[in-house]
Structures are given as structure tokens and as C-alpha cells.
Design an enzyme around this catalytic site. Structure first.
Site, PDB file in Angstrom:
ATOM      1  N   VAL A  97      37.606  33.238  29.318  1.00 31.04           N
ATOM      2  CA  VAL A  97      37.070  33.129  30.665  1.00 31.04           C
ATOM      3  C   VAL A  97      35.645  32.598  30.647  1.00 31.04           C
ATOM      4  O   VAL A  97      35.252  31.825  31.540  1.00 31.04           O
ATOM      5  CB  VAL A  97      37.144  34.490  31.400  1.00 31.04           C
ATOM      6  N   ASP A 215      40.486  40.055  35.692  1.00 31.25           N
ATOM      7  CA  ASP A 215      40.886  41.422  35.385  1.00 31.25           C
ATOM      8  C   ASP A 215      40.882  41.646  33.885  1.00 31.25           C
ATOM      9  O   ASP A 215      41.016  40.710  33.096  1.00 31.25           O
ATOM     10  CB  ASP A 215      42.296  41.708  35.918  1.00 31.25           C
ATOM     11  N   GLY A 357      45.229  36.235  31.943  1.00 30.64           N
ATOM     12  CA  GLY A 357      44.399  37.015  32.861  1.00 30.64           C
ATOM     13  C   GLY A 357      42.942  36.615  32.727  1.00 30.64           C
ATOM     14  O   GLY A 357      42.619  35.469  32.435  1.00 30.64           O
ATOM     15  N   GLU A 358      42.047  37.553  32.975  1.00 27.94           N
ATOM     16  CA  GLU A 358      40.594  37.376  32.886  1.00 27.94           C
ATOM     17  C   GLU A 358      40.029  36.524  34.012  1.00 27.94           C
ATOM     18  O   GLU A 358      38.827  36.534  34.263  1.00 27.94           O
ATOM     19  CB  GLU A 358      40.166  36.740  31.548  1.00 27.94           C
ATOM     20  N   GLY A 359      40.856  35.733  34.686  1.00 29.10           N
ATOM     21  CA  GLY A 359      40.388  34.745  35.649  1.00 29.10           C
ATOM     22  C   GLY A 359      40.558  33.331  35.140  1.00 29.10           C
ATOM     23  O   GLY A 359      40.122  32.374  35.792  1.00 29.10           O
TER      24      GLY A 359
END
Length: 390
Positions: A97, A215, A357-359
Site C-alpha cells: 500500500v 484494512d 487488501g490494505e487499500g
């Protein structure tokens, strides 16, 4: 706070959308030739209330982190401590990210809304960590009321893209085991939702033109699958995926855990706070709050993967018009993501088989969103360019 935020969420502005459609028809290109980007620009005009809408910049990624009691059911082989360790990686700028955020020029804010283990100090070894009210250590630059301040900057400023910051807003150290009891109390779920609302407000007040969901939480695809199944009213086998890539026995156990939890708690999709409390995660609840906060401020929110879209279902249950602020960044490889997107009526901008995830997926989609709006600002009309129409 939750009720006033919901009350502030209004439908998209129809005159602004009509103006954007009319302008799209006069630009120097065949009508409809930009496909989904044209309708995206129209929706963003409706959200802003005028045409053209403002460029969606600067961008701010908010990564909400939490742990999960359901980890005890063996739904993932990863140890729970990885959640806190990855926060250290985010703060040091070493995660995917961070790489994508630097490429996009986006800020990164990490919010500890429910991490169960002590957090590492920030990457700078010369800086003394601060201790927040619950005795946990937080990264330098994090202050006790949960706001962040970069060194030499005003409190609440959007962090520089190369200086991720931590917001200390821990509601409780991880959820309870949803397979045994409700994951959260209603008060805890509300506190997490309102944390997300506050973060959205602070980022928008500091100048962010678009918010991106992120997240982190080992085991968080299990509550995501439960949330999607609950809101969509379908069997968990259709919403549960392999998360970080679990083997067949672990996957089967994961489906059984979600199915049994829904049977035990029987959450009512008309009561989104109750659904979040029964089977959600703290990061899911906070992301729902971020989405609601963005919608109330007429600011677009670019959704990442399955965790984000499960939270988006909760946000839509709180306030159906909140969908107008949502842009689906990508289609996660997790099956529940497609179910949720269909339920929300959103088409993802990219589909690359991502499941990190993570963005990360939202960040990759960000230039697409910016491009859709830039067309309305910068492309000449047939009249102004002296180009003949058909």
C-alpha cells in the site's frame, strides 16, 4: 454522531448529473466512447452538486486495523501478531500500500481501532514513542485524542505521502469470538463506526478530495463473509473465500464457522448496527463509518476489496443514499466481493484478481477516477474546438 451523519446524507443532485451528461455529449469524442467513465463522471457531478465536479485530489488512504476472536477457530494459519507487525510495516513505508500510495501521491493514515497486541514504535529509532490513554505504545506523532500531526505540521493535516501516521483509537483489543458469542456489544460497534466518521471528517477538513478504504486484520475475511451473507441473505458458501490462501480443510472449517455464527446470532439486515455487533469486526464497523462520513460530506470514497465492500453493505443499510458516494475500485478475488458489489449496484473499475487488501486495489483504480473527472474539466467541446459533429 451516527444519527446526525446519517441525516446529512442526501441523494445525488439530478440537475448536476443532467449537466454532466449534456457536457459529455458535446465533448470532442463519439458519444459513449469512454464507456463506464462517462457515467462515473456523471455520478461524481451529482455527488458534488455541480458540473464539472472537483478533481478527486489529494487522495487519502485510511487503513483501519483490528483483530478477531474468531482467529481461535483456526480460520487462518497466520498468527494474530501479524496485524500489529504489519502496522509497523505501514508506518515504515514498506508495504505494498505504501508503494502504491507513493505512486499515486496519496497520504496513508493507519487507524488502530481494535488491534489485540502491542503496536511497534514508528520506524524512526531516534523518536521517543508516546503512550496513549490505554497504556499501549503508539507511533511518534500520534496524540492522545486520536488525531495525528506530522512533525512541524498543524494537527489534523493530511499526512505527507511519505510519512504514514498512526491514529490511536482502539475500542477494544480485538473482537470476541463470533462463533461463541457476539463479536461486539452495540456500544462497541457504534464506537467503531463513529471512529470512522471522525476520521473521514478530519481528512476532508484537512483537504482530502477523495477517501480510499484500507484494512488490516488477520482473520478479517471471516467476519466479512458473515456480513455479506447476512446483508445479502444467502448461504455463506457463496460469500466465503480462501482469504490469504488457506487449504481445503481450513476453508471448509471457515465456511462452517460463518454458517454456524449466522445461525446462532440470526442478525437482522434491517439493523446494521446489530449485524456489525453480532458478526462484524472493528475495522469493518469503522470502514462503514468512514463511508458514511464521506457521503455526508459529499466526498467520494473509493472502495478496496472484500472487507471494504462488506462494510459498504452496512453503510448502505444505515443510509441507502450513501451508495452515491461509493466508487468500486476493483473486484476482489474473494467471492463475497462480487456478491456485495452486485447488491450495491456497483461495477468495479478494474479486475486484476487482487486479494491483498490494505487499500491496494483502490489505489490502482485512483487514476481512473481522476481521469473520468479530468475529461469534464479539460476536453474541448465540438464548438470550442471547431470540430464538425456528425
Amino acid at each position: 454522531m451516527l444519527e446526525t451523519t446519517i441525516a446529512a446524507i442526501r441523494p445525488l443532485d439530478e440537475p448536476a448529473m443532467a449537466a454532466a451528461r449534456e457536457l459529455q455529449g458535446r465533448l470532442t469524442k463519439p458519444a459513449g466512447s469512454l464507456g463506464a467513465l462517462e457515467e462515473l463522471s456523471v455520478r461524481l457531478a451529482g455527488l458534488a452538486g455541480h458540473c464539472p465536479p472537483p478533481l478527486p485530489e489529494p487522495a487519502a488512504v485510511a487503513i483501519f486495523a483490528g483483530d478477531h476472536g474468531v482467529h481461535a477457530q483456526g480460520v487462518t494459519p497466520w498468527p494474530q501478531e501479524v496485524t500489529a507487525q504489519m502496522i509497523g510495516n505501514f508506518l515504515a513505508g514498506g508495504a505494498v500500500v505504501n508503494a502504491f500510495a507513493r505512486q499515486a501521491g496519496a497520504s496513508v493514515t493507519v487507524v488502530d481501532v481494535g488491534v489485540a497486541t502491542p503496536l511497534p514504535v514508528a520506524a524512526d529509532p531516534s523518536a521517543a514513542p508516546e503512550t496513549v490513554a490505554d497504556g499501549r505504545t503508539a507511533a511518534p506523532g500520534t496524540v492522545a485524542d486520536g488525531r495525528t500531526a506530522a512533525a512541524g505540521a498543524d494537527a489534523g493535516a493530511v499526512p505527507a505521502r511519505d510519512a504514514p501516521r498512526l491514529v490511536a483509537a482502539n475500542v477494544r483489543p480485538g473482537t470476541r469470538d463470533l462463533a461463541v458469542t457476539a463479536a461486539l456489544t452495540r456500544d462497541e460497534a457504534r464506537a467503531a463506526v463513529e471512529t470512522g466518521i471522525r476520521v473521514a471528517g478530519e481528512l476532508v477538513d484537512a483537504g482530502a478530495g477523495i477517501l480510499l478504504t484500507g484494512d488490516m486484520g488477520i482473520g478479517n475475511t471471516t467476519p466479512a463473509a458473515a456480513l455479506i451473507a447476512a446483508f445479502a441473505g444467502i448461504d455463506p458458501a457463496e460469500t466465503t473465500g480462501r482469504g490469504t490462501g488457506v487449504d481445503d480443510p481450513t476453508y471448509a472449517r471457515k465456511v462452517d464457522v460463518v454458517r454456524a455464527a449466522l445461525r446462532r446470532h440470526a442478525p437482522d439486515p434491517a439493523d446494521p448496527l446489530g449485524v456489525l455487533a453480532a458478526v462484524g469486526g472493528l475495522e469493518h464497523a469503522a470502514l462503514a463509518g468512514l463511508i458514511l462520513g464521506a457521503a455526508a460530506r459529499r466526498t467520494p470514497v473509493l472502495l478496496d476489496g472484500v472487507i471494504a465492500v462488506s462494510a459498504a453493505l452496512a453503510a448502505a443499510a444505515f443510509a441507502p443514499h450513501a451508495v452515491g458516494a461509493m466508487v468500486a475500485g476493483h473486484r476482489s478475488a474473494e467471492p463475497g466481493a462480487t456478491v456485495a458489489l452486485r447488491r450495491l449496484g456497483l461495477e468495479p473499475l478494474i479486475d486484476l484478481g487482487l486479494r491483498l487488501g490494505e487499500g491496494t486495489g483502490a489505489l490502482l483504480a485512483l487514476p481512473v477516477v481522476t481521469g473520468a473527472v479530468r475529461v469534464l474539466h479539460e476536453v474541448a467541446t465540438f464548438d470550442s474546438a471547431g470540430v464538425a459533429e456528425k
